[in-house]
Scaffold this active site. Structure first.
Site, PDB file in Angstrom:
ATOM      1  N   ASP A   1       0.823  -1.215   0.000  1.00 47.55           N
ATOM      2  CA  ASP A   1       0.000   0.000   0.000  1.00 47.55           C
ATOM      3  C   ASP A   1       0.854   1.261   0.000  1.00 47.55           C
ATOM      4  O   ASP A   1       0.488   2.260  -0.610  1.00 47.55           O
ATOM      5  CB  ASP A   1      -0.918   0.001   1.222  1.00 47.55           C
TER       6      ASP A   1
ATOM      7  N   ALA B   1      -6.443  10.372  20.684  1.00 52.40           N
ATOM      8  CA  ALA B   1      -6.349  10.575  22.130  1.00 52.40           C
ATOM      9  C   ALA B   1      -7.086  11.832  22.605  1.00 52.40           C
ATOM     10  O   ALA B   1      -6.483  12.736  23.191  1.00 52.40           O
ATOM     11  CB  ALA B   1      -4.872  10.629  22.565  1.00 52.40           C
TER      12      ALA B   1
END
Ligand code: NAP
Ligand code: MN
Length: 264
Positions: free
Chosen positions: A48, A185
């Site tokens: 990829d 986060a």
């Protein structure tokens, strides 16, 4: 004469596979590594990463793109080095379907001026150090969130199985043209409140992310994992581009089958 344009990731395996497979084709094919503009098909040998970075460095060619996986995961790559019969057939322009992906666009306003960058999977925007990024998120002209955390992934449906997925984002069926905003986060405390899930937007939406007033951040912006080195960021506006790429798939290609085989 059918013109094939070759992209490789630089590994020995990719080079050997490219040489071996293109030799099988025989007469009637012209192979080039110099100019994709008049190619009938683009062949990418690698994983990829080779697919993403190779297409980017050649300006996302219009021709059908056939990936041959010599890398690790190979989500975009449809064939393996041993699929020689399908390879010959596809290079002749027969027996495949095309999967179209719309690219993502970032308009970056910074101390260096304005630049537009395209990506296939995703953009990452985050503090380069280990500080809490304090970012304002505006959706279509409306300020929706004051965010505290590491930063964001802005993902296309193609990128929904990459970084965004590792951060708990959802896998998006590519028939659903969309933009996904996935927090990295996010802080959600009594003091600082941020949305903790990813959010999905229609293809007509634009998302603007900018540092909160007074916050001193050293923001990095990455297109498919590559640092675009923008200078000091003022704001970045994300949307879907009109530009598309067309990926060669087997006739019985099934997105969810691919997801199952690559992830479970
Ligand atoms: P990399 O550091 O080599 O690794 C990224 C991994 O994600 C590789 O295994 C890659 O496959 C795979 N991948 C790439 N695009 C994918 C897709 N659309 N669906 C599923 N898996 C995919 O980086 P890279 O190969 O240059 O790829 C750049 C991408 O890496 C970025 O666009 C970002 O999404 C992703 N990334 C993920 C994380 C994470 O999950 N924590 C962190 C940074 C970047 P191959 O093995 O075939 O290359
Ligand atoms: Mn890789």
């Amino acid at each position: 004469m059918r013109k094939l344009f070759i992209i490789e990731n630089g590994s020995d395996l990719a080079r050997e596979t490219a040489d071996r497979m293109t030799e099988l084709l025989g007469k009637g094919f012209e192979v080039s590594r110099e100019d994709p503009s008049d190619a009938d098909m683009v062949l990418v040998f690698g994983g990829d990463g080779a697919f993403l970075h190779g297409l980017e460095s050649w300006g996302f060619p219009e021709a059908p793109i056939l990936g041959i996986n010599t890398g690790h995961l190979g989500f975009f790559q449809e064939l393996l080095p041993e699929d020689t019969e399908l390879f010959k057939q596809f290079c002749s322009g027969k027996g495949f379907t095309l999967q179209t992906y719309r690219l993502l666009k970032a308009q970056v306003y910074s101390s260096k001026g304005e630049q537009t960058v395209l990506a296939i999977n995703d953009f990452t925007i985050r503090d380069r150090g280990a500080k809490v990024a304090r970012l304002c998120v505006t959706i279509d002209d409306k300020l929706v969130e004051r965010f505290f955390g590491d930063g964001f992934i802005v993902a296309s449906c193609a990128g929904s199985t990459a970084y965004s997925y590792s951060l708990g984002g959802c896998i998006v069926d590519p028939r659903l043209e969309s933009i996904q905003l996935t927090p990295m986060a996010p802080i959600n405390s009594k003091a600082l409140r941020s949305f903790t899930s990813s959010m999905m937007f229609p293809p007509t939406s634009s998302l603007t992310i900018e540092p909160m007033e007074g916050s001193s951040l050293d923001l990095g912006v990455y297109a498919d994992g590559m640092d675009i080195d923008p200078g000091e960021i003022i704001k970045v506006k994300f949307s879907l581009s009109e530009k598309r790429i067309h990926v060669v798939r087997k006739q019985d290609y099934d997105f969810w089958g691919k997801v199952e085989s690559k992830f479970l």
